[in-house]
Motif scaffolding. Structure first.
Motif, PDB file in Angstrom:
ATOM      1  N   GLN A 171     -13.579   5.601  -1.591  1.00  0.00           N
ATOM      2  CA  GLN A 171     -12.839   6.669  -2.246  1.00  0.00           C
ATOM      3  C   GLN A 171     -13.763   7.881  -2.438  1.00  0.00           C
ATOM      4  O   GLN A 171     -14.906   7.724  -2.876  1.00  0.00           O
ATOM      5  CB  GLN A 171     -12.313   6.196  -3.607  1.00  0.00           C
ATOM      6  N   ASN A 230      -9.958  -3.335   2.881  1.00  0.00           N
ATOM      7  CA  ASN A 230      -8.554  -3.282   3.297  1.00  0.00           C
ATOM      8  C   ASN A 230      -8.114  -4.614   3.879  1.00  0.00           C
ATOM      9  O   ASN A 230      -8.837  -5.612   3.834  1.00  0.00           O
ATOM     10  CB  ASN A 230      -8.346  -2.124   4.285  1.00  0.00           C
ATOM     11  N   TYR A 246      -9.013   1.077  -6.586  1.00  0.00           N
ATOM     12  CA  TYR A 246      -7.925   1.314  -5.638  1.00  0.00           C
ATOM     13  C   TYR A 246      -6.970   2.392  -6.146  1.00  0.00           C
ATOM     14  O   TYR A 246      -6.578   3.295  -5.403  1.00  0.00           O
ATOM     15  CB  TYR A 246      -7.182   0.007  -5.394  1.00  0.00           C
ATOM     16  N   LYS A 279      -4.770  -2.552   0.488  1.00  0.00           N
ATOM     17  CA  LYS A 279      -5.767  -3.390  -0.159  1.00  0.00           C
ATOM     18  C   LYS A 279      -5.293  -4.839  -0.242  1.00  0.00           C
ATOM     19  O   LYS A 279      -4.103  -5.113  -0.261  1.00  0.00           O
ATOM     20  CB  LYS A 279      -6.049  -2.869  -1.567  1.00  0.00           C
ATOM     21  N   GLY A 285       0.826  -1.203   0.000  1.00  0.00           N
ATOM     22  CA  GLY A 285       0.000   0.000   0.000  1.00  0.00           C
ATOM     23  C   GLY A 285       0.851   1.240   0.000  1.00  0.00           C
ATOM     24  O   GLY A 285       2.062   1.187   0.053  1.00  0.00           O
ATOM     25  N   TYR A 301     -13.078  -0.259  -1.910  1.00  0.00           N
ATOM     26  CA  TYR A 301     -12.371  -1.539  -1.833  1.00  0.00           C
ATOM     27  C   TYR A 301     -12.337  -1.965  -0.373  1.00  0.00           C
ATOM     28  O   TYR A 301     -12.705  -1.198   0.518  1.00  0.00           O
ATOM     29  CB  TYR A 301     -10.952  -1.419  -2.408  1.00  0.00           C
ATOM     30  N   ASN A 361     -10.090   0.598 -12.047  1.00  0.00           N
ATOM     31  CA  ASN A 361      -9.323   0.205 -10.872  1.00  0.00           C
ATOM     32  C   ASN A 361      -9.683   1.179  -9.760  1.00  0.00           C
ATOM     33  O   ASN A 361      -9.184   2.306  -9.718  1.00  0.00           O
ATOM     34  CB  ASN A 361      -7.819   0.238 -11.167  1.00  0.00           C
TER      35      ASN A 361
END
Length: 233
Positions: A115, A107, A194, A41, A26, A105, A192
């Motif tokens: 987000q 963790n 992340y 993630k 990360g 997402y 994506n």
């Protein structure tokens, strides 16, 4: 080179639906952004055994995300801009997400990370009206938020542009095709959450420069994946 089986990357938060994962590296600068939450993630891996605590958190995260999706199309005060194409995520169009929402997402602890478009983000965001609205949609405040550049409307519109819009036409004009067979230059395109970008997966590294000349928006990230393996059913 890495083998690829599926042509187009699946949409947002697929990790929420899968119970077996491995840890990814990360961004250490974001790990401490919220006390008690990690921003690392996990990815799917069939050989990894997860803890009972993680599994319980993952189930709760999936439930929260499902409640959020069921609350859409969004009808609140933070309305997004209009869709420019037909691309959808979970059958939800670009204009149907809140303007502040930019994906999600789970963790390394199975917790939900949402987000948020950085223009809405504040250090003490729990006091923001958009956060309270989001918590109400999910019927929980057991999630953390992280600021990113592009909201989901922008990302989905970007997908429409490159799959059926002006970017798609420009690529085809230059002889750059999309498909799952090895003779095509682009083998996959997908969101994506992340990394807050659209990934363009290509077979040959030497095509990177040519594609960047056409797709010169930093929203798009080119990833070299090598040959595609198409499996028969």
């Amino acid at each position: 080179m890495r083998k690829k089986i599926v042509l187009v990357a699946s949409a947002v938060c697929i990790a929420l639906l899968l119970g077996i994962i491995i840890k990814m590296n990360g961004d250490s600068k974001t790990v401490l952004a919220d006390e008690g939450y990690s921003f690392v993630k996990y990815e799917v891996n069939s050989e990894t055994v997860v803890s009972n605590e993680f599994a319980e958190n993952q189930i709760k995260s999936a439930e929260m995300h499902t409640l959020f999706l069921k609350s859409l199309p969004y009808r609140g005060s933070y309305k997004a801009s209009e869709a420019i194409g037909k691309y959808t995520v979970d059958l939800i169009g670009a204009e149907q997400f809140p303007d502040y929402y930019a994906g999600c997402y789970i963790n390394e602890d199975g917790k939900l990370i949402v987000q948020i478009k950085k223009s809405y983000y504040e250090k003490n965001y729990q006091g923001c009206a958009w956060y309270k609205e989001l918590a109400e949609m999910m019927k929980s405040n057991d999630f953390a938020c992280h600021p990113v550049k592009y909201n989901y409307t922008e990302l989905i519109n970007g997908m429409s542009d490159i799959t059926e819009g002006s970017l798609s036409k420009k690529l085809k004009k230059e002889g750059i095709e999309m498909g799952s067979e090895t003779e095509y230059d682009i083998v996959g395109i997908g969101l994506n959450d992340y990394l807050n970008c659209i990934e363009i997966e290509i077979r040959r590294e030497e095509m990177t420069g040519k594609i960047k000349e056409i797709v010169n928006n930093e929203m798009y990230k080119i990833v070299v994946v090598g040959d595609v393996v198409v499996m028969d059913n």
